[in-house]
Design a protein around this motif. Structure first.
Motif, PDB file in Angstrom:
ATOM      1  N   ILE A  35       0.845  -1.191   0.000  1.00  0.00           N
ATOM      2  CA  ILE A  35       0.000   0.000   0.000  1.00  0.00           C
ATOM      3  C   ILE A  35       0.880   1.241   0.000  1.00  0.00           C
ATOM      4  O   ILE A  35       1.732   1.411   0.875  1.00  0.00           O
ATOM      5  CB  ILE A  35      -0.928  -0.002   1.229  1.00  0.00           C
ATOM      6  CG1 ILE A  35      -1.852  -1.227   1.185  1.00  0.00           C
ATOM      7  CG2 ILE A  35      -1.740   1.283   1.307  1.00  0.00           C
ATOM      8  CD1 ILE A  35      -2.711  -1.397   2.418  1.00  0.00           C
ATOM      9  N   ILE A  36       0.672   2.107  -0.992  1.00  0.00           N
ATOM     10  CA  ILE A  36       1.490   3.315  -1.065  1.00  0.00           C
ATOM     11  C   ILE A  36       0.975   4.363  -0.075  1.00  0.00           C
ATOM     12  O   ILE A  36      -0.178   4.311   0.367  1.00  0.00           O
ATOM     13  CB  ILE A  36       1.527   3.906  -2.488  1.00  0.00           C
ATOM     14  CG1 ILE A  36       0.136   4.379  -2.939  1.00  0.00           C
ATOM     15  CG2 ILE A  36       2.104   2.905  -3.473  1.00  0.00           C
ATOM     16  CD1 ILE A  36       0.144   5.198  -4.217  1.00  0.00           C
ATOM     17  N   THR A  37       1.845   5.310   0.264  1.00  0.00           N
ATOM     18  CA  THR A  37       1.504   6.351   1.221  1.00  0.00           C
ATOM     19  C   THR A  37       1.573   7.726   0.565  1.00  0.00           C
ATOM     20  O   THR A  37       2.068   7.876  -0.558  1.00  0.00           O
ATOM     21  CB  THR A  37       2.484   6.334   2.409  1.00  0.00           C
ATOM     22  OG1 THR A  37       3.791   6.708   1.938  1.00  0.00           O
ATOM     23  CG2 THR A  37       2.553   4.949   3.034  1.00  0.00           C
ATOM     24  N   ALA A  76      -5.696   4.495  -7.351  1.00  0.00           N
ATOM     25  CA  ALA A  76      -4.957   4.260  -6.104  1.00  0.00           C
ATOM     26  C   ALA A  76      -4.083   5.458  -5.769  1.00  0.00           C
ATOM     27  O   ALA A  76      -4.082   5.955  -4.631  1.00  0.00           O
ATOM     28  CB  ALA A  76      -4.116   2.998  -6.223  1.00  0.00           C
ATOM     29  N   GLY A  77      -3.339   5.950  -6.758  1.00  0.00           N
ATOM     30  CA  GLY A  77      -2.454   7.086  -6.529  1.00  0.00           C
ATOM     31  C   GLY A  77      -3.206   8.372  -6.271  1.00  0.00           C
ATOM     32  O   GLY A  77      -2.896   9.124  -5.337  1.00  0.00           O
ATOM     33  N   VAL A  78      -4.223   8.640  -7.104  1.00  0.00           N
ATOM     34  CA  VAL A  78      -4.997   9.879  -6.972  1.00  0.00           C
ATOM     35  C   VAL A  78      -5.746   9.898  -5.642  1.00  0.00           C
ATOM     36  O   VAL A  78      -5.775  10.922  -4.944  1.00  0.00           O
ATOM     37  CB  VAL A  78      -5.976  10.033  -8.156  1.00  0.00           C
ATOM     38  CG1 VAL A  78      -6.942  11.181  -7.914  1.00  0.00           C
ATOM     39  CG2 VAL A  78      -5.206  10.262  -9.451  1.00  0.00           C
ATOM     40  N   ALA A  79      -6.351   8.786  -5.264  1.00  0.00           N
ATOM     41  CA  ALA A  79      -7.084   8.715  -3.999  1.00  0.00           C
ATOM     42  C   ALA A  79      -6.158   8.936  -2.811  1.00  0.00           C
ATOM     43  O   ALA A  79      -6.524   9.618  -1.841  1.00  0.00           O
ATOM     44  CB  ALA A  79      -7.789   7.368  -3.880  1.00  0.00           C
ATOM     45  N   ILE A 101     -14.113  10.178  -3.656  1.00  0.00           N
ATOM     46  CA  ILE A 101     -13.374   9.519  -4.744  1.00  0.00           C
ATOM     47  C   ILE A 101     -14.324   8.558  -5.441  1.00  0.00           C
ATOM     48  O   ILE A 101     -14.812   7.594  -4.850  1.00  0.00           O
ATOM     49  CB  ILE A 101     -12.140   8.767  -4.223  1.00  0.00           C
ATOM     50  CG1 ILE A 101     -11.170   9.726  -3.524  1.00  0.00           C
ATOM     51  CG2 ILE A 101     -11.442   8.024  -5.365  1.00  0.00           C
ATOM     52  CD1 ILE A 101     -10.582  10.784  -4.436  1.00  0.00           C
ATOM     53  N   ILE A 102     -14.594   8.839  -6.721  1.00  0.00           N
ATOM     54  CA  ILE A 102     -15.539   8.044  -7.512  1.00  0.00           C
ATOM     55  C   ILE A 102     -14.773   7.336  -8.634  1.00  0.00           C
ATOM     56  O   ILE A 102     -14.066   7.970  -9.410  1.00  0.00           O
ATOM     57  CB  ILE A 102     -16.630   8.937  -8.143  1.00  0.00           C
ATOM     58  CG1 ILE A 102     -17.225   9.911  -7.105  1.00  0.00           C
ATOM     59  CG2 ILE A 102     -17.699   8.078  -8.790  1.00  0.00           C
ATOM     60  CD1 ILE A 102     -17.946   9.260  -5.977  1.00  0.00           C
ATOM     61  N   THR A 159      -6.656   1.291  -2.752  1.00  0.00           N
ATOM     62  CA  THR A 159      -7.841   2.063  -3.128  1.00  0.00           C
ATOM     63  C   THR A 159      -9.039   1.827  -2.215  1.00  0.00           C
ATOM     64  O   THR A 159      -9.742   2.772  -1.843  1.00  0.00           O
ATOM     65  CB  THR A 159      -8.251   1.733  -4.583  1.00  0.00           C
ATOM     66  OG1 THR A 159      -7.164   2.021  -5.454  1.00  0.00           O
ATOM     67  CG2 THR A 159      -9.461   2.546  -5.002  1.00  0.00           C
ATOM     68  N   VAL A 160      -9.307   0.581  -1.862  1.00  0.00           N
ATOM     69  CA  VAL A 160     -10.562   0.231  -1.181  1.00  0.00           C
ATOM     70  C   VAL A 160     -10.861   1.092   0.049  1.00  0.00           C
ATOM     71  O   VAL A 160     -11.989   1.583   0.206  1.00  0.00           O
ATOM     72  CB  VAL A 160     -10.588  -1.270  -0.825  1.00  0.00           C
ATOM     73  CG1 VAL A 160     -11.729  -1.588   0.122  1.00  0.00           C
ATOM     74  CG2 VAL A 160     -10.748  -2.095  -2.104  1.00  0.00           C
ATOM     75  N   PRO A 161      -9.902   1.340   0.937  1.00  0.00           N
ATOM     76  CA  PRO A 161     -10.230   2.161   2.111  1.00  0.00           C
ATOM     77  C   PRO A 161     -10.530   3.623   1.773  1.00  0.00           C
ATOM     78  O   PRO A 161     -11.104   4.346   2.601  1.00  0.00           O
ATOM     79  CB  PRO A 161      -8.955   2.071   2.965  1.00  0.00           C
ATOM     80  CG  PRO A 161      -8.214   0.898   2.450  1.00  0.00           C
ATOM     81  CD  PRO A 161      -8.536   0.823   0.993  1.00  0.00           C
ATOM     82  N   LEU A 162     -10.157   4.052   0.569  1.00  0.00           N
ATOM     83  CA  LEU A 162     -10.296   5.460   0.176  1.00  0.00           C
ATOM     84  C   LEU A 162     -11.442   5.688  -0.813  1.00  0.00           C
ATOM     85  O   LEU A 162     -11.789   6.828  -1.107  1.00  0.00           O
ATOM     86  CB  LEU A 162      -8.992   5.952  -0.466  1.00  0.00           C
ATOM     87  CG  LEU A 162      -7.712   5.718   0.354  1.00  0.00           C
ATOM     88  CD1 LEU A 162      -6.488   6.098  -0.469  1.00  0.00           C
ATOM     89  CD2 LEU A 162      -7.756   6.493   1.651  1.00  0.00           C
TER      90      LEU A 162
END
Length: 466
Positions: free
Chosen positions: A59-61, A240-243, A255-256, A301-304
């Motif tokens: 997971i990226i930060t 993933a990155g944008v979120a 985030i859609i 992505t999922v948590p965001l």
């Protein structure tokens, strides 16, 4: 996870022995159609990407994204994020983040450049390899050329000829093999292992996701008080990155995600509680046609994520048409997905609010572009098709043409049929014509039905209904 911690692993790949046919049968690995042991089950070892591990997703930060932004700032375009003409038409404050204005026509440059910059000196000297339908291949090829790093890209047979040629223009070694992306990826991984090349996954590598996240940083700088950011979803690396960037800087911004009905791989992953293979169908949004989302991208992505939307192809075609006509933007299907979701009514909860659409790519094939425009016009009811039986005497067809001309209708194609009608004194005429809008089409239909006894309209508008 800090990106620096994974740099030294980038050249590594793993060989995993696949089960024999007998073992596959015992374990239930059978072909879905035949019920026989799967062709994938062979004794030959399979090369896998060490960064795409279902059991250990990375997971990226936010720090990863800011690191990427610092390193790539001189190598990619700061693309505009401008208010759209659609704002007044839809009663929504819409902004377009125009990533298709990158040099290669896609956001993929960001992650590609960052991944290349993070290679060790030895890895840069040896080179990299990846599999891609086009946009990632172009971004990797272009920035590899500019940074002096050898690049090999494996592109499936169905890849656009235009995109293949562009990669060659950027001095990449282009290998056109594989019936689809899955097969092309297997070829690329094996080739990379055999030649010592570093494999860079186009949507699931941590450096790729971090690079794409720099778009989110720019959006926050360019637009204030954002209620939602709409992101097209294929493999999941972009969202993933944008979120990651957006949610850290503006937690209340929604985030859609948007994907095509022809390949709803993220939606299926959500239903499955993890990435799962989804069979591809031909789609206008070929950039979104990734059969399985990345493990790292999914976990990040999922948590965001606030909402995932599946949009019909007709709306994507209509969105491409609208972007050309109102914004003078030529984009591919993936780039138009966000607008398609709004036009289809999936985001009505944001009426009166501020929404940013990520227009992520403009590398649409010329032939496909023409098809999309025509399909968009048909979806809106502006392109009509009908047959009408008219007199085969002098002036019969001319009367029909004059009638359509008097209504302001433009004939695109016309064909006569005499052999298969019983009345030798009449001729069946098939017409494809263009009208101003659906109201104009309804007027034409009414006049034709009042004038002729036998008239048949083939289609109702695919996306617009009465």
């Amino acid at each position: 996870m800090q990106v620096s911690s994974v740099t030294t692993q980038m050249a590594s790949v793993k060989l995993i022995a696949r089960p024999t046919v007998e073992q596959a049968a015992q374990n239930g690995h059978t072909d879905a159609k035949t019920g026989s042991p799967s062709n994938a089950a062979t004794a030959e070892p399979e090369v896998v990407d060490p960064f795409c591990n279902a059991d250990n997703p990375q997971i990226i930060t936010f720090q990863d994204v800011t690191s990427a932004a610092f390193k790539i700032r001189k190598g990619v375009e700061l693309t505009p994020c401008v208010k759209s003409h659609f704002s007044d038409l839809i009663d929504m404050d819409i902004y377009l983040k125009k990533e298709f204005l990158q040099f290669t026509g896609s956001f993929k440059e960001r992650g590609a450049r960052y991944a290349l910059l993070m290679l060790s000196d030895e890895q840069k000297k040896t080179g990299v390899i990846s599999a891609s339908l086009g946009n990632h291949a172009q971004g990797l090829s272009y920035h590899g050329w500019k940074l002096g790093i050898p690049v090999t890209v494996v592109m499936p047979l169905k890849a656009s000829l235009m995109k293949i040629q562009k990669c060659r223009n950027y001095h990449a070694n282009v290998v056109v093999q594989g019936a689809d992306m899955g097969e092309a990826k297997r070829i690329a991984l094996k080739m990379g292992h055999d030649r010592g090349l570093t494999y860079i996954n186009g949507y699931d590598h941590p450096h790729i996701m971090s690079g794409q996240g720099t778009i989110g940083l720019e959006i926050i700088e360019q637009v204030s008080d954002i209620d939602a950011v709409v992101v097209p979803v294929g493999g999941g690396g972009l969202i993933a990155g944008v979120a990651t960037a957006i949610k850290n800087l503006s937690p209340n911004t929604k985030i859609i995600g948007v994907e095509s009905e022809k390949c709803p791989s993220f939606t299926r992953a959500l239903e499955n509680k993890g990435p799962v293979f989804v069979a591809n169908q031909e789609t206008l949004a070929d950039g979104l046609a990734v059969p399985q989302v990345g493990y790292n991208a999914y976990a990040t992505t999922v948590p965001l994520l606030d909402k995932m939307i599946v949009v019909k192809e007709e709306w994507i075609a209509l969105a491409i048409l609208r972007l050309v006509e109102l914004e003078k933007c030529v984009v591919e299907g993936a780039g138009a997905a966000g607008l398609a979701a709004i036009m289809a009514g999936h985001l009505d909860e944001f009426i009166g609010k501020r929404v940013v659409l990520l227009i992520c790519g403009g590398n649409i094939d010329t032939t496909m572009f023409g098809k999309c425009l025509e399909r968009g016009m048909a979806a809106e009811g502006r392109l009509q098709r009908f047959t009408v039986t008219v007199s085969d005497g002098p002036g019969g067809v001319a009367k029909l043409c004059n009638l359509l001309a008097s209504l302001g209708v433009s004939i695109k194609d016309i064909m006569h049929e005499r052999a298969f009608i019983r009345d030798i004194h009449h001729v069946e005429v098939k017409v494809i014509c263009e009208t101003r809008d659906w109201e104009h089409s309804k007027q034409m239909r009414k006049v034709l039905q009042e004038t002729y006894t036998k008239v048949h309209f083939y289609d109702m508008p695919m996306a617009i209904t009465e």
